[in-house]
Design an enzyme around this catalytic site. Structure first.
Site, PDB file in Angstrom:
ATOM      1  CG  HIS A 169      -1.760  -1.205   1.135  1.00  0.00           C
ATOM      2  ND1 HIS A 169      -1.860  -2.283   2.267  1.00  0.00           N
ATOM      3  CD2 HIS A 169      -2.760  -1.505   0.472  1.00  0.00           C
ATOM      4  CE1 HIS A 169      -2.816  -2.964   2.034  1.00  0.00           C
ATOM      5  NE2 HIS A 169      -3.411  -2.636   0.841  1.00  0.00           N
ATOM      6  CG  HIS A 170       4.818   1.545  -1.997  1.00  0.00           C
ATOM      7  ND1 HIS A 170       4.517   0.400  -2.478  1.00  0.00           N
ATOM      8  CD2 HIS A 170       5.372   2.269  -2.774  1.00  0.00           C
ATOM      9  CE1 HIS A 170       4.616   0.511  -3.901  1.00  0.00           C
ATOM     10  NE2 HIS A 170       5.436   1.636  -4.197  1.00  0.00           N
ATOM     11  CE  LYS A 204      -4.846  -1.230 -12.863  1.00  0.00           C
ATOM     12  NZ  LYS A 204      -5.584  -2.537 -13.031  1.00  0.00           N
ATOM     13  CE  LYS A 241       4.097  -7.386 -13.808  1.00  0.00           C
ATOM     14  NZ  LYS A 241       2.950  -8.148 -14.415  1.00  0.00           N
ATOM     15  CE  LYS A 273      -1.743 -11.541 -11.607  1.00  0.00           C
ATOM     16  NZ  LYS A 273      -0.799 -10.734 -12.371  1.00  0.00           N
ATOM     17  CB  SER A 331      -4.010  -1.190 -16.218  1.00  0.00           C
ATOM     18  OG  SER A 331      -4.341  -2.223 -16.702  1.00  0.00           O
TER      19      SER A 331
HETATM   20  N1  GLU Z   1      -2.469  -8.907 -15.336  1.00  0.00           N
HETATM   21  C1  GLU Z   1      -1.725  -7.981 -15.899  1.00  0.00           C
HETATM   22  C2  GLU Z   1      -0.311  -8.432 -14.934  1.00  0.00           C
HETATM   23  O1  GLU Z   1       0.063  -9.101 -14.595  1.00  0.00           O
HETATM   24  C3  GLU Z   1      -2.018  -6.836 -15.795  1.00  0.00           C
HETATM   25  C4  GLU Z   1      -2.261  -6.157 -14.503  1.00  0.00           C
HETATM   26  C5  GLU Z   1      -3.098  -4.634 -14.581  1.00  0.00           C
HETATM   27  O2  GLU Z   1      -3.260  -4.188 -15.436  1.00  0.00           O
HETATM   28  O3  GLU Z   1      -3.429  -4.284 -13.349  1.00  0.00           O
HETATM   29  O4  GLU Z   1       0.687  -7.359 -15.212  1.00  0.00           O
END
Ligand code: GLU
Length: 479
Positions: free
Chosen positions: A72-73, A78, A102, A114, A370
């Site tokens: 949550h930083h 996402k 990422k 996730k 996204s």
């Molecule tokens: N599921 C994709 C990933 O592993 C996209 C995640 C997203 O767009 O939030 O990067």
């Protein structure tokens, strides 16, 4: 460290999440942060495991599902939602943590998350899938695990725009009047607030990323490769949304697709396979096998062991591991999937001098676009709507002036190209291209800075840890 049940393809002695932690630890020693900060970066902050009933046919099925918020930083969190029978808590935790790193690498200002539902989506009718998806979405709403400023899911393995539109509709109907409701999820169909270019974003990002990797002469010399994409022999494992689009952009830009693998098997032809014909063949026969002129492998994984310059595993985790890594012949491995190489595979291939481009950079095109979709939803306006015509008028004035001054005029075709103002998809592609190019150089600089002591994954981790660590430090006193 506690032992966690491994996914079927996982190395026996540690789990996927523990594998990510091992990679993290390898990099952490090249950063300056105190142990507590490093521990906080690594930890999964919130794990929501749920079971809910759904009526399927005549009976009731109890569905197992997860949402993990790793960090949550930065908010919102996402990360995608996957539908697969391999979903388990450890896998979702590992994937959520990869999302944190990422996002940091590509400067997307989100924490990692996730989700997963443990189902085989092929077993259900669209109506049943809709019931499962809507129920999952309402469980997330009830626990405040979804929202434009809280946690924003997206597609992942086994899900796509259709599932995202069910989720946004469920969310919006439970939050009447929330003006930003569309921003609660990304990867939506364009008609439901999606952004143009999101579908192909991960595959396109892989292409932009590897194009940048192979443009550095010094690195290619070491691998005995020429620079440039043209003529490079490529094997792609997985023909889902990610693998298909990656293969498409490579082929369209002059690479030779020599191998393609799917779960039913794989095909190889050193002279090249036409991706579009293979996809057509699979559509009509139901299988990639039996494609004219290709050598075939009933064991799909064997396809990855064939000669090529670049191998792009684009399906699930752990497909290259201690048992097959030494047979891989590629000089560059681009991780299209999340976690396709185990740490053992990393070591074996690293020792062979293979260049491994890590997932947390290479497949970040999806989350990058996204981010653009989320921005579009919050601003309630399509990219390009305000300035496309203005740009075209400006270009027209400049061209007119140049033509007057030189006494020469351009052809109609040239005029059309020169006067083209950006559409939404043009802006999305250029934002993605810039992100993939600049992020690669951040990682490469760190890699070079570490004097070749580490692999590219470790360098990428140091880049991510440095950004997240500073963000935690600057949060100040922890409550
Ligand atoms: N599921 C994709 C990933 O592993 C996209 C995640 C997203 O767009 O939030 O990067």
């Amino acid at each position: 460290m506690e032992k966690v049940t491994a996914t079927p393809t996982q190395e026996a002695h540690y789990s996927f999440f523990q594998g990510v932690e091992r990679n993290f630890d390898k990099a952490a020693k090249y950063t300056r942060f105190e142990a507590g900060i490093l521990e906080q970066i690594k930890a999964c902050n919130s794990v929501y495991r749920m079971n809910f009933p759904v009526r399927i046919g005549d009976g009731v099925e109890v569905i197992e599902a997860y949402r993990v918020q790793h960090s949550h930083h930065k908010l919102p969190c996402k990360g995608g939602i996957r539908y697969s029978m391999d979903v388990n808590q450890d896998e979702v935790m590992a994937l959520a943590s990869l999302m944190t790193y990422k996002c940091a690498i590509v400067n997307v200002p989100f924490g990692g998350a996730k989700g997963g539902i443990k189902i085989n989506p092929k077993k259900y009718t669209p109506l049943e899938l809709e019931k499962i998806t809507r129920r999952y979405a309402s469980e997330l709403v009830k626990k405040n695990f979804i929202g434009p400023g809280i946690d924003v899911p997206a597609p992942d393995y086994g899900t796509g725009a259709r599932e995202m539109s069910w989720i946004v509709d469920t969310y919006a109907s439970m939050k009447p009047g929330e003006v930003d409701a569309m921003a609660c999820i990304t990867g939506k169909p364009v008609s439901q607030g999606g952004v143009r270019g999101r579908t192909e974003a991960t595959g396109l990002g892989i292409y932009y990323g590897i194009r940048e990797v192979v443009s550095v002469k010094e690195d290619m010399d070491k691998l005995g490769l020429t620079t440039g994409i043209h003529g490079k022999k490529v094997i792609v494992q997985g023909l889902g949304n990610v693998g298909f689009h990656a293969a498409k952009f490579f082929q369209d830009n002059g690479a030779i697709i020599v191998g393609l693998a799917e779960y039913e098997g794989g095909i190889y032809n050193a002279a090249g396979l036409n991706l579009y014909q293979v996809v057509e063949h699979r559509k009509t026969t139901g299988s990639i096998l039996g494609f004219a002129g290709a050598t075939e492998f009933k064991n799909s994984a064997e396809t990855m062991e064939q000669p090529c310059d670049i191998l792009i595993p684009s399906a699930l985790e752990n497909v290259i591991n201690g048992s097959n890594a030494d047979r891989i012949q590629a000089k560059i491995i681009g991780e299209g999937a999340n976690g396709p190489l185990t740490p053992e595979a990393d070591e074996i291939l690293g020792a062979k001098g293979v260049m491994i481009i890590p997932d947390m950079y290479l497949n970040a095109g999806g989350v990058t676009v996204s981010y653009f979709e989320w921005l579009k939803n919050l601003s309630h306006v399509r990219f390009g709507r305000m300035d496309k015509r203005f740009s075209e008028n400006q270009y027209g004035t400049i061209l007119h002036t140049v033509e007057n001054l030189t006494g020469k005029s351009v052809s109609d075709v040239e005029r059309k190209v020169l006067l083209h103002g950006p559409d939404e998809v043009d802006l999305v592609y250029s934002g993605l291209e810039d992100t993939m190019i600049s992020s690669y150089h951040e990682i490469r600089d760190a890699w070079v800075g570490l004097g070749g002591k580490v692999d590219m994954r470790t360098a990428a981790f140091t880049v991510a840890i440095n950004k997240i660590g500073v963000s935690y430090e600057e949060l100040g006193i922890f409550p």
